[in-house]
Design a protein around this motif. Structure first.
Motif, PDB file in Angstrom:
ATOM      1  N   CYS A  42       8.097   1.286 -28.672  1.00 13.79           N
ATOM      2  CA  CYS A  42       9.286   1.617 -27.898  1.00 13.79           C
ATOM      3  C   CYS A  42       8.835   2.367 -26.651  1.00 13.79           C
ATOM      4  N   ALA A  44      10.433   4.336 -24.867  1.00 13.09           N
ATOM      5  CA  ALA A  44      11.036   5.665 -24.784  1.00 13.09           C
ATOM      6  C   ALA A  44      10.374   6.654 -25.732  1.00 13.09           C
ATOM      7  N   CYS A  45      10.252   6.306 -27.031  1.00 18.50           N
ATOM      8  CA  CYS A  45       9.745   7.276 -27.997  1.00 18.50           C
ATOM      9  C   CYS A  45       8.350   6.939 -28.511  1.00 18.50           C
ATOM     10  N   ARG A  66      19.342  -1.233 -29.045  1.00 17.01           N
ATOM     11  CA  ARG A  66      18.822   0.141 -29.083  1.00 17.01           C
ATOM     12  C   ARG A  66      17.625   0.248 -30.011  1.00 17.01           C
ATOM     13  N   CYS A  67      16.732   1.194 -29.682  1.00 12.03           N
ATOM     14  CA  CYS A  67      15.565   1.434 -30.536  1.00 12.03           C
ATOM     15  C   CYS A  67      16.031   1.981 -31.884  1.00 12.03           C
ATOM     16  N   CYS A  70      14.799   6.053 -31.932  1.00  8.86           N
ATOM     17  CA  CYS A  70      15.358   7.068 -31.038  1.00  8.86           C
ATOM     18  C   CYS A  70      16.724   6.696 -30.478  1.00  8.86           C
ATOM     19  N   GLY A  71      17.127   5.448 -30.655  1.00  2.08           N
ATOM     20  CA  GLY A  71      18.453   5.055 -30.190  1.00  2.08           C
ATOM     21  C   GLY A  71      18.554   4.820 -28.701  1.00  2.08           C
ATOM     22  N   GLU A  72      17.409   4.934 -27.983  1.00  2.00           N
ATOM     23  CA  GLU A  72      17.434   4.668 -26.538  1.00  2.00           C
ATOM     24  C   GLU A  72      17.696   3.178 -26.295  1.00  2.00           C
ATOM     25  N   PRO A  73      18.441   2.861 -25.234  1.00  2.00           N
ATOM     26  CA  PRO A  73      18.718   1.443 -24.953  1.00  2.00           C
ATOM     27  C   PRO A  73      17.432   0.689 -24.620  1.00  2.00           C
ATOM     28  N   SER A  75      15.925  -2.686 -22.672  1.00  2.00           N
ATOM     29  CA  SER A  75      16.369  -3.543 -21.580  1.00  2.00           C
ATOM     30  C   SER A  75      16.782  -4.922 -22.093  1.00  2.00           C
TER      31      SER A  75
END
Ligand SMILES: [Zn+2]
Length: 259
Positions: A42, A44-45, A66-67, A70-73, A75
């Protein structure tokens, strides 16, 4: 289910998987990172993505973009590239059937997708794709169903030469570079795979769509038009794809107009 539909679905699935690998190349090639190790993470995390969360398109839909950690979007481009490659693969098999030229044409379409998104992100076209791509294109011209070797060779040299001339003239006249040598080498690859017969449609479609988009962007941003704001590689790729699917029809239509 008819055998033909099964073959198309199979081609689509292979395309999804190749699109997934394409995403890895698009992300890592320009950064000079290894394309095999480590596995996908991911952005983000940094959590390693499990195989069941890495199924093309499906995982994205199940995770709702979403991941899992971490729940980050994530792309939309990842499933987008996968779906696009899947559609292109099914399209190539639909248009050309199964034969000695199928795998070379699929690889060519796949390379165009990877080049398109790397060029959009970084405004470069990696030599590591376009140069071996040109050699492979010339080599597979000995297979039945591909342009003949001499047509491929002429397509490669004339295509690259023409684009180099345009690049040179553009720089002299506008004092600004619109394209780069990456585009010239991409054109060599396109000419090798599709033969010189593909050059008119490819050049016409790419310059039309490219200049319209370029002018559109410049006007929208209130910038001078002469500084070309979009990379040209994606439009060359688009022109080549249009020729692959509709080149014969476009030529017949044009010849019909003449008579
Ligand atoms: Zn994450």
């Amino acid at each position: 289910m008819s055998i033909q539909l099964q073959i198309l679905l199979f081609a689509f699935a292979i395309g999804l998987a190749m699109g997934s690998f394409g995403n890895v190349l698009i992300y890592r090639l320009p950064l000079g990172k290894s394309i095999v190790f480590p596995g996908s993470r991911c952005p983000a995390c940094g959590t390693a993505i499990r195989w069941y969360d890495n199924v093309p398109v499906l995982s994205y839909l199940i995770l709702r973009g979403r991941c899992r950690s971490c729940g980050e979007p994530i792309s939309w481009r990842y499933p987008g590239v996968e779906a696009l490659t899947g559609l292109l693969f099914a399209g190539v098999v639909y248009r050309y059937g199964i034969g000695p030229m199928t795998v070379p044409l699929l690889l060519f379409a796949w390379a165009l997708v990877v080049i398109t998104f790397i060029d959009l992100d970084h405004r470069i076209i990696p030599d590591v794709i376009s140069l071996p791509g040109t050699v492979v294109g010339l080599a597979v011209s000995f297979l039945p169903g591909m342009p003949r070797p001499m047509d491929a060779f002429i397509g490669s040299v004339v295509g690259a030469g023409f684009l180099f001339f345009v690049l040179y003239a553009y720089e002299k006249i506008m004092g600004d570079e619109g394209m780069g040598m990456g585009d010239v080498k991409l054109m060599a690859m396109i000419g090798a795979f599709l033969g010189w017969q593909a050059l008119p449609v490819t050049v016409l479609i790419s310059s039309l769509t490219g200049s319209l988009t370029g002018v559109g962007f410049a006007v929208a941003k209130g910038e001078p038009v002469r500084k070309f704001p979009v990379p040209f590689g994606p439009f060359l790729a688009f022109g080549a794809v249009i020729h692959m699917f509709f080149g014969v029809e476009i030529l017949l239509w044009y010849l019909g107009k003449l008579s």
